[in-house]
Design a protein around this motif. Structure first.
Motif, PDB file in Angstrom:
ATOM      1  N   VAL A  76       0.837  -1.210   0.000  1.00 35.83           N
ATOM      2  CA  VAL A  76       0.000   0.000   0.000  1.00 35.83           C
ATOM      3  C   VAL A  76       0.867   1.253   0.000  1.00 35.83           C
ATOM      4  CG1 VAL A  76      -1.691   1.354   1.299  1.00 35.83           C
ATOM      5  CG2 VAL A  76      -1.949  -1.127   1.116  1.00 35.83           C
ATOM      6  N   MET A  77       0.464   2.207  -0.817  1.00 34.94           N
ATOM      7  CA  MET A  77       1.069   3.543  -0.811  1.00 34.94           C
ATOM      8  C   MET A  77       0.052   4.521  -0.225  1.00 34.94           C
ATOM      9  SD  MET A  77       2.399   5.834  -4.039  1.00 34.94           S
ATOM     10  CE  MET A  77       3.888   4.855  -4.292  1.00 34.94           C
ATOM     11  N   GLY A  78       0.415   5.181   0.872  1.00 37.51           N
ATOM     12  CA  GLY A  78      -0.456   6.181   1.475  1.00 37.51           C
ATOM     13  C   GLY A  78      -0.232   7.536   0.816  1.00 37.51           C
ATOM     14  N   ILE A  79      -1.301   8.302   0.636  1.00 35.94           N
ATOM     15  CA  ILE A  79      -1.219   9.610  -0.019  1.00 35.94           C
ATOM     16  C   ILE A  79      -1.833  10.665   0.893  1.00 35.94           C
ATOM     17  CG2 ILE A  79      -1.908  10.964  -2.038  1.00 35.94           C
ATOM     18  CD1 ILE A  79      -2.225   8.268  -3.526  1.00 35.94           C
ATOM     19  N   GLU A  80      -1.113  11.748   1.097  1.00 39.92           N
ATOM     20  CA  GLU A  80      -1.628  12.860   1.900  1.00 39.92           C
ATOM     21  C   GLU A  80      -1.592  14.130   1.060  1.00 39.92           C
ATOM     22  OE1 GLU A  80      -0.968  15.036   6.233  1.00 39.92           O
ATOM     23  OE2 GLU A  80       0.474  13.542   5.524  1.00 39.92           O
ATOM     24  N   HIS A 101     -10.367   9.568   3.818  1.00 38.04           N
ATOM     25  CA  HIS A 101     -11.095  10.645   4.471  1.00 38.04           C
ATOM     26  C   HIS A 101     -10.356  11.955   4.269  1.00 38.04           C
ATOM     27  CE1 HIS A 101      -8.387   8.361   6.877  1.00 38.04           C
ATOM     28  NE2 HIS A 101      -9.315   7.501   7.173  1.00 38.04           N
ATOM     29  N   SER A 102     -11.089  12.991   3.979  1.00 37.35           N
ATOM     30  CA  SER A 102     -10.569  14.346   3.749  1.00 37.35           C
ATOM     31  C   SER A 102      -9.337  14.346   2.864  1.00 37.35           C
ATOM     32  CB  SER A 102     -10.318  15.042   5.092  1.00 37.35           C
ATOM     33  OG  SER A 102      -9.320  14.389   5.849  1.00 37.35           O
ATOM     34  N   HIS A 103      -8.152  14.505   3.423  1.00 34.31           N
ATOM     35  CA  HIS A 103      -6.937  14.691   2.635  1.00 34.31           C
ATOM     36  C   HIS A 103      -6.108  13.414   2.490  1.00 34.31           C
ATOM     37  CE1 HIS A 103      -6.171  15.176   6.843  1.00 34.31           C
ATOM     38  NE2 HIS A 103      -4.865  15.227   6.696  1.00 34.31           N
ATOM     39  N   HIS A 104      -6.691  12.274   2.797  1.00 36.92           N
ATOM     40  CA  HIS A 104      -5.973  11.007   2.706  1.00 36.92           C
ATOM     41  C   HIS A 104      -6.549  10.118   1.610  1.00 36.92           C
ATOM     42  CE1 HIS A 104      -4.613  11.296   7.188  1.00 36.92           C
ATOM     43  NE2 HIS A 104      -3.770  11.907   6.372  1.00 36.92           N
ATOM     44  N   ALA A 105      -5.689   9.386   0.941  1.00 32.33           N
ATOM     45  CA  ALA A 105      -6.088   8.372  -0.035  1.00 32.33           C
ATOM     46  C   ALA A 105      -5.007   7.294  -0.023  1.00 32.33           C
ATOM     47  CB  ALA A 105      -6.231   8.981  -1.432  1.00 32.33           C
ATOM     48  N   ALA A 106      -5.209   6.229  -0.764  1.00 29.89           N
ATOM     49  CA  ALA A 106      -4.208   5.157  -0.779  1.00 29.89           C
ATOM     50  C   ALA A 106      -4.321   4.360  -2.075  1.00 29.89           C
ATOM     51  CB  ALA A 106      -4.392   4.239   0.425  1.00 29.89           C
ATOM     52  N   ARG A 113      -1.036  22.090  -9.302  1.00 30.30           N
ATOM     53  CA  ARG A 113      -0.254  22.960  -8.419  1.00 30.30           C
ATOM     54  C   ARG A 113      -0.555  22.652  -6.946  1.00 30.30           C
ATOM     55  NH1 ARG A 113      -1.108  28.561  -9.085  1.00 30.30           N
ATOM     56  NH2 ARG A 113      -3.098  28.199 -10.117  1.00 30.30           N
ATOM     57  N   LEU A 114      -0.678  21.339  -6.668  1.00 33.12           N
ATOM     58  CA  LEU A 114      -0.891  20.854  -5.311  1.00 33.12           C
ATOM     59  C   LEU A 114       0.286  19.982  -4.905  1.00 33.12           C
ATOM     60  CD1 LEU A 114      -4.643  19.793  -5.395  1.00 33.12           C
ATOM     61  CD2 LEU A 114      -3.688  21.860  -4.387  1.00 33.12           C
ATOM     62  N   THR A 115       0.544  19.957  -3.612  1.00 33.02           N
ATOM     63  CA  THR A 115       1.633  19.139  -3.085  1.00 33.02           C
ATOM     64  C   THR A 115       1.051  17.927  -2.364  1.00 33.02           C
ATOM     65  OG1 THR A 115       2.971  21.113  -2.754  1.00 33.02           O
ATOM     66  CG2 THR A 115       3.662  19.124  -1.589  1.00 33.02           C
ATOM     67  N   ILE A 116       1.594  16.761  -2.683  1.00 31.55           N
ATOM     68  CA  ILE A 116       1.195  15.557  -1.956  1.00 31.55           C
ATOM     69  C   ILE A 116       2.435  14.896  -1.367  1.00 31.55           C
ATOM     70  CG2 ILE A 116      -0.852  15.110  -3.367  1.00 31.55           C
ATOM     71  CD1 ILE A 116       0.732  12.930  -4.813  1.00 31.55           C
ATOM     72  N   ARG A 117       2.222  14.130  -0.286  1.00 32.98           N
ATOM     73  CA  ARG A 117       3.292  13.326   0.290  1.00 32.98           C
ATOM     74  C   ARG A 117       2.898  11.870   0.183  1.00 32.98           C
ATOM     75  NH1 ARG A 117       4.769  15.590   6.171  1.00 32.98           N
ATOM     76  NH2 ARG A 117       2.811  14.515   6.547  1.00 32.98           N
ATOM     77  N   LEU A 118       3.875  11.011   0.015  1.00 37.31           N
ATOM     78  CA  LEU A 118       3.626   9.581  -0.156  1.00 37.31           C
ATOM     79  C   LEU A 118       4.380   8.785   0.894  1.00 37.31           C
ATOM     80  CD1 LEU A 118       4.054   9.342  -4.046  1.00 37.31           C
ATOM     81  CD2 LEU A 118       1.946   9.768  -2.764  1.00 37.31           C
ATOM     82  N   GLY A 119       3.711   7.777   1.426  1.00 35.17           N
ATOM     83  CA  GLY A 119       4.344   6.835   2.346  1.00 35.17           C
ATOM     84  C   GLY A 119       4.137   5.430   1.820  1.00 35.17           C
ATOM     85  N   LEU A 120       5.059   4.552   2.091  1.00 34.25           N
ATOM     86  CA  LEU A 120       4.987   3.200   1.533  1.00 34.25           C
ATOM     87  C   LEU A 120       5.032   2.168   2.650  1.00 34.25           C
ATOM     88  CD1 LEU A 120       4.745   2.118  -1.349  1.00 34.25           C
ATOM     89  CD2 LEU A 120       7.228   1.824  -1.379  1.00 34.25           C
ATOM     90  N   GLY A 121       4.077   1.232   2.596  1.00 35.92           N
ATOM     91  CA  GLY A 121       4.079   0.129   3.548  1.00 35.92           C
ATOM     92  C   GLY A 121       4.960  -1.002   3.066  1.00 35.92           C
ATOM     93  N   GLU A 178       1.325   0.934   7.958  1.00 32.49           N
ATOM     94  CA  GLU A 178       2.768   1.176   7.794  1.00 32.49           C
ATOM     95  C   GLU A 178       3.011   2.361   6.857  1.00 32.49           C
ATOM     96  OE1 GLU A 178       3.831  -3.565   8.350  1.00 32.49           O
ATOM     97  OE2 GLU A 178       3.911  -2.626   6.360  1.00 32.49           O
ATOM     98  N   ALA A 179       2.186   2.436   5.791  1.00 34.13           N
ATOM     99  CA  ALA A 179       2.344   3.538   4.832  1.00 34.13           C
ATOM    100  C   ALA A 179       2.068   4.880   5.494  1.00 34.13           C
ATOM    101  CB  ALA A 179       1.399   3.331   3.646  1.00 34.13           C
ATOM    102  N   PHE A 180       1.028   4.956   6.330  1.00 38.59           N
ATOM    103  CA  PHE A 180       0.697   6.230   6.961  1.00 38.59           C
ATOM    104  C   PHE A 180       1.617   6.543   8.147  1.00 38.59           C
ATOM    105  CE2 PHE A 180      -3.019   5.760   4.337  1.00 38.59           C
ATOM    106  CZ  PHE A 180      -3.243   7.058   3.920  1.00 38.59           C
TER     107      PHE A 180
END
Length: 538
Positions: A184-188, A231-236, A270-278, A293-295
């Motif tokens: 899973v890749m978490g997206i903020e 939810h809100s600003h999170h996706a995966a 023109r938006l910034t996202i951060r990514l986390g990886l499980g 783990e991703a978040f």
């Protein structure tokens, strides 16, 4: 009308049967006749009868041989044997072939009428069941995208029922997961100067655009994947990986995809996202572990003091994973949306108990949780027509959050806010909800002759399908589907009373293309069939 085929090599029997059967009263018609089994098979193929009445002893092919061939070809109709042979051997063989009845000649008109009435009742039951199954299938197809997304979200967040999920996955499009590993890749979606003052409507438009970009990239670079908005600003993103793949190579490809997504979102939105990886998981039941783990990986990137002093370990411990913030967010958001204050309180208490068991929780982390939850509440409530800021017009969020230093204070703060939300949003206290219910009622009366579904209402009112059903039931005491049926049945009664229309015409006028289904629904709601109403003149 029910179609009946008669097969007998005795001409007198054929003629007698045609005269003895009460065709009009049982709503049936003779579609053909034959004098032997081979000819009978041809007639069955040509006429597709609902009922076959056949003799046993006939030339060329006897009745039992013919029935056996019909069963081999999955003939769906009912079979009645009428024979002069009362031999038990024939009766036993007929039972093995699952015939509807076995009558010995000579048979009285009363016996024949009783058998046909019983068989037709069985046919009606089968037909009604078939129609209901088709209706269920149609509705499932209509709601499939919604159900699919909710199911994927439950797997992603770990809120699924494992027994039900394990059974359903075998029959679903996700069956290929059983032969894949998963990561899973978490997206903020980051809050920036550009997004700081966005309305929730504009924020939703950005999320929609973000989802489109991600899905397009995944379709090109990794088709075996699923993008899920949380939810809100999170996706995966769930990546499903061939087990023959080298893990390091797969993770490297996934990281490159993440970089491409980040660049495209920045370039086009023109938006910034951060990514986390499980971490890679072998079983689909562990997908939610990879999500956490991703978040937690994302959490390491923030500027607040974390669970262990100033940083998290690269691989979260089992104890840390037990906190499962994403699962907590999902469960609490659902409880809030449906005004389940008691359940929300239980979810909060269980989570606080887990936090209390960890000696490394910092005030900054608790304050971070408050900010996250407030954003999630705002987005979730907006989806059902509630503006959080309107419920707390005088609230100074940052001033309150800075006061939270312990898990107990966090629990007290959350419970207070949840109570206000839950007690402030009954449908009759919210003009938007009342307007929505009024619109649905009027729409049902204006469009009863058309296909009407909650999905249609959801699209027109911009409220979720489940929530619409909930507020409608609170207002009327009925589900929307049942209300539409009642409107249709009252209109059908009025049309029958006019005496100007045939039953099939009334069926079409009130939104039913299938007359037997309309008749069954009418009888269920009125205790009498449409044809009985017509005959009685009621």
């Amino acid at each position: 009308m029910w179609k009946i085929l008669i097969i007998d090599d005795d001409f007198q029997v054929l003629e007698g049967m045609k005269k003895a059967i009460p065709w009009e009263s049982i709503d049936a018609v003779l579609v053909g006749e034959a004098s032997d089994g081979a000819e009978g098979l041809k007639m069955v193929r040509q006429t597709q009868p609902d009922i076959v009445i056949t003799d046993i002893y006939m030339p060329v092919m006897n009745g039992l041989e013919m029935i056996e061939k019909l069963r081999e070809n999955n003939f769906p109709g009912e079979l009645i044997i009428l024979s002069g042979y009362a031999d038990f051997q024939y009766a036993r063989q007929a039972l093995r072939l699952q015939v509807s009845d076995y009558l010995s000649k000579p048979v009285t008109i009363e016996e024949l009428g009783a058998v046909l009435a019983k068989v037709i009742k069985e046919l009606e039951t089968k037909e009604l069941k078939k129609i209901e199954q088709e209706e269920v299938k149609r509705r499932l197809m209509m709601y499939e995208p919604f159900v699919q997304q909710e199911w994927l979200k439950s797997v992603m967040t770990g809120t699924f029922n494992e027994t039900i999920a394990a059974e359903s996955i075998q029959l679903s499009e996700q069956a290929y997961w059983l032969q894949r590993n998963h990561v899973v890749m978490g997206i903020e979606l980051m809050s920036t100067v550009r997004t700081a003052n966005l309305s929730l409507i504009d924020w939703n438009l950005f999320r929609f655009a973000l989802a489109n970009i991600i899905r397009e990239i995944l379709a090109e670079d990794w088709p075996e994947s699923d993008f899920i908005e949380l939810h809100s600003h999170h996706a995966a993103i769930m990546f499903h990986v061939e087990r023959s793949s080298v893990t390091a190579d797969a993770m490297s490809r996934i990281q490159l995809i993440g970089e491409r997504i980040t660049d495209c979102v920045l370039t086009y939105l023109r938006l910034t996202i951060r990514l986390g990886l499980g971490q890679m998981k072998e079983s689909w039941q562990e997908i939610s572990d990879s999500t956490e783990e991703a978040f937690l990986d994302l959490l390491q990137m923030s500027n607040i003091p974390q669970l262990k002093g100033d940083q998290l370990s690269t691989v979260p411990s089992e104890k840390e994973l037990a906190i499962r913030p994403i699962k907590f967010y999902q469960e609490l958001a659902e409880a809030i949306v449906y005004s389940k204050e008691e359940i929300a309180a239980q979810i909060v208490e269980a989570y606080i108990n887990r936090l209390q068991s960890m000696s490394t929780i910092t005030p900054a982390y608790l304050q971070y949780l408050c900010t996250e939850l407030w954003t999630i509440f705002a987005y979730s409530l907006y989806s059902v027509g509630i503006v959080l800021d309107e419920l707390f017009p005088e609230m100074k969020l940052q001033s309150e959050i800075i006061q939270i230093q312990t898990p107990e204070q966090l629990q007290q703060w959350l419970r207070g806010k949840i109570h206000i939300i839950a007690t402030s949003r009954h449908w009759n206290e919210n003009s938007k909800h009342k307007e929505a219910v009024d619109f649905m009622i009027q729409y049902a009366h204006d469009h009863y002759a058309e296909e009407i579904s909650l999905e249609d209402m959801s699209k027109q009112l911009y409220l979720s399908r489940n929530y619409l059903n909930q507020i409608f039931k609170k207002a009327t005491g009925e589900t929307f589907t049942n209300y539409v049926i009642q409107v249709r049945m009252k209109k059908a009664q009025a049309l029958l009373a006019e005496g100007k229309y045939l039953i099939y015409e009334i069926s079409e006028k009130v939104g039913y293309k299938n007359v037997p289904y309309f008749s069954s629904i009418f009888k269920k709601y009125n205790g009498i069939s449409p044809s009985e109403v017509s005959k009685s003149g009621l």
